[in-house]
Write a protein that holds these residues in place. Structure first.
Motif, PDB file in Angstrom:
ATOM      1  N   HIS A   1      -6.183   4.540 -14.216  1.00  0.00           N
ATOM      2  CA  HIS A   1      -5.887   3.120 -14.019  1.00  0.00           C
ATOM      3  C   HIS A   1      -5.589   2.835 -12.549  1.00  0.00           C
ATOM      4  O   HIS A   1      -5.233   3.732 -11.788  1.00  0.00           O
ATOM      5  CB  HIS A   1      -4.686   2.691 -14.874  1.00  0.00           C
ATOM      6  CG  HIS A   1      -4.977   2.630 -16.340  1.00  0.00           C
ATOM      7  ND1 HIS A   1      -5.106   3.766 -17.109  1.00  0.00           N
ATOM      8  CD2 HIS A   1      -5.174   1.572 -17.172  1.00  0.00           C
ATOM      9  CE1 HIS A   1      -5.366   3.404 -18.368  1.00  0.00           C
ATOM     10  NE2 HIS A   1      -5.407   2.096 -18.424  1.00  0.00           N
ATOM     11  N   ARG A   2      -5.747   1.592 -12.205  1.00  0.00           N
ATOM     12  CA  ARG A   2      -5.479   1.153 -10.830  1.00  0.00           C
ATOM     13  C   ARG A   2      -4.596  -0.086 -10.865  1.00  0.00           C
ATOM     14  O   ARG A   2      -4.817  -1.006 -11.661  1.00  0.00           O
ATOM     15  CB  ARG A   2      -6.794   0.849 -10.112  1.00  0.00           C
ATOM     16  CG  ARG A   2      -6.629   0.264  -8.709  1.00  0.00           C
ATOM     17  CD  ARG A   2      -7.952   0.256  -7.967  1.00  0.00           C
ATOM     18  NE  ARG A   2      -8.389   1.631  -7.739  1.00  0.00           N
ATOM     19  CZ  ARG A   2      -9.656   2.040  -7.857  1.00  0.00           C
ATOM     20  NH1 ARG A   2     -10.591   1.188  -8.222  1.00  0.00           N
ATOM     21  NH2 ARG A   2      -9.962   3.305  -7.614  1.00  0.00           N
ATOM     22  N   VAL A   3      -3.587  -0.109  -9.998  1.00  0.00           N
ATOM     23  CA  VAL A   3      -2.759  -1.296  -9.779  1.00  0.00           C
ATOM     24  C   VAL A   3      -3.081  -1.815  -8.380  1.00  0.00           C
ATOM     25  O   VAL A   3      -2.992  -1.080  -7.402  1.00  0.00           O
ATOM     26  CB  VAL A   3      -1.260  -0.960  -9.906  1.00  0.00           C
ATOM     27  CG1 VAL A   3      -0.402  -2.141  -9.436  1.00  0.00           C
ATOM     28  CG2 VAL A   3      -0.917  -0.606 -11.347  1.00  0.00           C
ATOM     29  N   THR A   4      -3.476  -3.065  -8.301  1.00  0.00           N
ATOM     30  CA  THR A   4      -3.908  -3.656  -7.045  1.00  0.00           C
ATOM     31  C   THR A   4      -2.796  -4.523  -6.459  1.00  0.00           C
ATOM     32  O   THR A   4      -2.152  -5.286  -7.183  1.00  0.00           O
ATOM     33  CB  THR A   4      -5.176  -4.505  -7.253  1.00  0.00           C
ATOM     34  OG1 THR A   4      -6.182  -3.689  -7.875  1.00  0.00           O
ATOM     35  CG2 THR A   4      -5.704  -5.039  -5.935  1.00  0.00           C
ATOM     36  N   VAL A   5      -2.582  -4.386  -5.158  1.00  0.00           N
ATOM     37  CA  VAL A   5      -1.486  -5.078  -4.483  1.00  0.00           C
ATOM     38  C   VAL A   5      -2.030  -5.928  -3.337  1.00  0.00           C
ATOM     39  O   VAL A   5      -2.821  -5.444  -2.519  1.00  0.00           O
ATOM     40  CB  VAL A   5      -0.453  -4.067  -3.932  1.00  0.00           C
ATOM     41  CG1 VAL A   5       0.659  -4.789  -3.184  1.00  0.00           C
ATOM     42  CG2 VAL A   5       0.119  -3.209  -5.062  1.00  0.00           C
TER      43      VAL A   5
ATOM     44  N   TYR B   1      -4.240 -10.030 -12.331  1.00  0.00           N
ATOM     45  CA  TYR B   1      -3.685  -8.679 -12.428  1.00  0.00           C
ATOM     46  C   TYR B   1      -3.275  -8.107 -11.070  1.00  0.00           C
ATOM     47  O   TYR B   1      -2.839  -6.960 -10.983  1.00  0.00           O
ATOM     48  CB  TYR B   1      -4.670  -7.729 -13.123  1.00  0.00           C
ATOM     49  CG  TYR B   1      -6.001  -7.554 -12.426  1.00  0.00           C
ATOM     50  CD1 TYR B   1      -6.132  -6.738 -11.310  1.00  0.00           C
ATOM     51  CD2 TYR B   1      -7.141  -8.190 -12.908  1.00  0.00           C
ATOM     52  CE1 TYR B   1      -7.349  -6.562 -10.671  1.00  0.00           C
ATOM     53  CE2 TYR B   1      -8.366  -8.030 -12.285  1.00  0.00           C
ATOM     54  CZ  TYR B   1      -8.460  -7.212 -11.166  1.00  0.00           C
ATOM     55  OH  TYR B   1      -9.680  -7.054 -10.544  1.00  0.00           O
ATOM     56  N   VAL B   2      -3.403  -8.875  -9.999  1.00  0.00           N
ATOM     57  CA  VAL B   2      -3.023  -8.409  -8.673  1.00  0.00           C
ATOM     58  C   VAL B   2      -1.556  -8.738  -8.410  1.00  0.00           C
ATOM     59  O   VAL B   2      -1.118  -9.873  -8.602  1.00  0.00           O
ATOM     60  CB  VAL B   2      -3.907  -9.043  -7.581  1.00  0.00           C
ATOM     61  CG1 VAL B   2      -3.398  -8.683  -6.181  1.00  0.00           C
ATOM     62  CG2 VAL B   2      -5.352  -8.585  -7.743  1.00  0.00           C
ATOM     63  N   LEU B   3      -0.791  -7.729  -7.949  1.00  0.00           N
ATOM     64  CA  LEU B   3       0.609  -7.933  -7.600  1.00  0.00           C
ATOM     65  C   LEU B   3       0.708  -8.543  -6.206  1.00  0.00           C
ATOM     66  O   LEU B   3       0.028  -8.105  -5.272  1.00  0.00           O
ATOM     67  CB  LEU B   3       1.364  -6.608  -7.614  1.00  0.00           C
ATOM     68  CG  LEU B   3       1.509  -5.893  -8.961  1.00  0.00           C
ATOM     69  CD1 LEU B   3       2.212  -4.553  -8.769  1.00  0.00           C
ATOM     70  CD2 LEU B   3       2.261  -6.753  -9.953  1.00  0.00           C
TER      71      LEU B   3
ATOM     72  N   ASP C   1      -3.592   4.750  -9.672  1.00  0.00           N
ATOM     73  CA  ASP C   1      -3.884   4.616  -8.252  1.00  0.00           C
ATOM     74  C   ASP C   1      -3.351   3.270  -7.785  1.00  0.00           C
ATOM     75  O   ASP C   1      -3.599   2.245  -8.426  1.00  0.00           O
ATOM     76  CB  ASP C   1      -5.398   4.688  -8.032  1.00  0.00           C
ATOM     77  CG  ASP C   1      -5.788   4.304  -6.612  1.00  0.00           C
ATOM     78  OD1 ASP C   1      -5.292   4.942  -5.674  1.00  0.00           O
ATOM     79  OD2 ASP C   1      -6.590   3.362  -6.453  1.00  0.00           O
ATOM     80  N   ILE C   2      -2.609   3.259  -6.691  1.00  0.00           N
ATOM     81  CA  ILE C   2      -2.121   2.004  -6.114  1.00  0.00           C
ATOM     82  C   ILE C   2      -3.085   1.600  -4.998  1.00  0.00           C
ATOM     83  O   ILE C   2      -3.225   2.304  -3.993  1.00  0.00           O
ATOM     84  CB  ILE C   2      -0.693   2.143  -5.550  1.00  0.00           C
ATOM     85  CG1 ILE C   2       0.254   2.681  -6.636  1.00  0.00           C
ATOM     86  CG2 ILE C   2      -0.205   0.798  -5.024  1.00  0.00           C
ATOM     87  CD1 ILE C   2       0.393   1.794  -7.855  1.00  0.00           C
ATOM     88  N   ASP C   3      -3.761   0.490  -5.201  1.00  0.00           N
ATOM     89  CA  ASP C   3      -4.799   0.034  -4.284  1.00  0.00           C
ATOM     90  C   ASP C   3      -4.319  -1.203  -3.530  1.00  0.00           C
ATOM     91  O   ASP C   3      -4.188  -2.278  -4.111  1.00  0.00           O
ATOM     92  CB  ASP C   3      -6.073  -0.287  -5.078  1.00  0.00           C
ATOM     93  CG  ASP C   3      -7.229  -0.680  -4.186  1.00  0.00           C
ATOM     94  OD1 ASP C   3      -7.204  -0.353  -2.996  1.00  0.00           O
ATOM     95  OD2 ASP C   3      -8.171  -1.335  -4.692  1.00  0.00           O
TER      96      ASP C   3
END
Length: 346
Positions: free
Chosen positions: A34-38, A125-127, A77-79
């Motif tokens: 999974h990926r978390v996008t910032v 879904y972007v922080l 993954d933090i993107d």
């Protein structure tokens, strides 16, 4: 994310200098699924003064790699998106400047104003990560301190970076540690007990996560307990990364190690991960691996498998349990917002 019950929890940690000399320890990385996008948003005053970011390009890459290492233990993954949004807003930058504590409600106000100004990333879904000078629920801090205040199970982090911190490794580790903790709150994680080996623990001794915490951040059913606050349907922030066919060892790149997995499974049987020809393992799977050698998924920012996982721990944030005697705890339950706070000195 409608119909959720929300709370404010405030905890202030007075950190002794020795805290900045501890070592962060994380569990081994899991296959990244999974990926978390910032989205980074740099606030500025009307006179042109800007909030501190991550330093120069080398320092920034190092900090982002540390955040990636912390969350790799959860297979995330933090993107960080490559562009930084500059937003001139005296209020977002420092609130009503003074020596007192900035009101916690300023976090909601910042997010509301940013929405009206068209500053927020439009992808749900972007922080949105706001770099500010004074973080809500904090007094103005010195240049050797990093602090954050974040919603729990919802979007929004306010964050400050002391300008001295990017210049040395322990300082960069402090920056990464605090930010990884705040991202954990956005993903729904609460504080466990104080002083334990856990990323989310006040006065925590390591940056590890439990299996229950990792499971919670992917949960799509409502929960509100000591482990996590997850809205009905989940937070939506961890996005599933499409499988990379031919990546048999699941490290997000097709390389020599995948051949070893294919070769061993050809003789022993079993299931081949990311099999381009589902079913039995055949020479076709080797051919696909050979033809796609070197392919990889689009990497997140700063992901690096050759960096050490011995970093720096941090502690503080929202909690419903008493903080140690060196901290001040104020817990308020209001149906307004779920927010978490963390501070760390270098």
């Amino acid at each position: 994310m409608q119909g959720r019950t929300a709370f404010i929890a405030i905890a202030a940690l007075i950190c002794l200098p020795v805290c900045g000399k501890a070592t962060l320890i994380v569990d081994p990385p899991q296959p990244i699924t999974h990926r978390v996008t910032v989205q980074m948003i740099q606030t500025a005053k009307s006179d042109g003064t800007t909030a501190t970011l991550f330093g120069n390009a080398t320092q920034e890459a190092n900090i982002k790699s540390r955040v990636d290492q912390i969350w790799a233990q959860a297979g995330i993954d933090i993107d960080f998106l490559p562009s930084v949004t500059l937003w001139t807003s005296d209020f977002a930058y420092q609130g009503n400047a003074g020596s007192g504590t900035r009101p916690t409600g300023d976090l909601n106000t910042i997010i509301s104003l940013a929405g009206s100004a068209g500053v927020l990333n439009t992808t749900p879904y972007v922080l949105n990560l706001f770099f500010v000078e004074v973080v809500p629920s904090f007094t103005p801090l010195d240049e050797n301190t990093s602090a954050g205040y974040a919603r729990i199970g919802d979007d929004g982090i306010t964050y400050t970076v002391g300008s001295n911190l990017p210049g040395f490794q322990n300082g960069r580790d402090v920056i990464a540690s605090v930010l990884a903790h705040e991202i954990g709150h956005n993903l729904g994680l609460q504080h466990p007990a104080s002083g334990i080996a856990n990323l989310m623990s006040p006065m925590g001794t390591t940056q590890q996560l439990t299996a229950e915490q990792i499971s919670a951040v992917f949960q799509t059913t409502f929960r509100n307990d000591s482990v996590a606050f997850i809205p009905n349907g989940g937070t939506g922030f961890p996005q599933l990364i499409p499988a990379l066919l031919g990546d048999y060892n699941q490290n997000n790149v097709i390389d020599a190690a995948d051949y070893t997995v294919w070769r061993d499974l050809m003789t022993t049987g079993g299931t081949l991960p990311n099999d381009p020809t589902p079913g039995s393992i055949t020479e076709s799977d080797f051919t696909y691996w050979r033809d796609h050698f070197g392919d990889s998924l689009t990497p997140g920012s700063g992901a690096s498998s050759d960096l050490p996982v011995s970093l720096l721990t941090d502690a503080a944030g929202p909690s419903t349990v008493p903080e140690p005697s060196t901290s001040i705890l104020l817990a308020i339950a209001l149906p307004v917002l779920a927010a978490g706070r963390r501070r760390r000195r270098g």
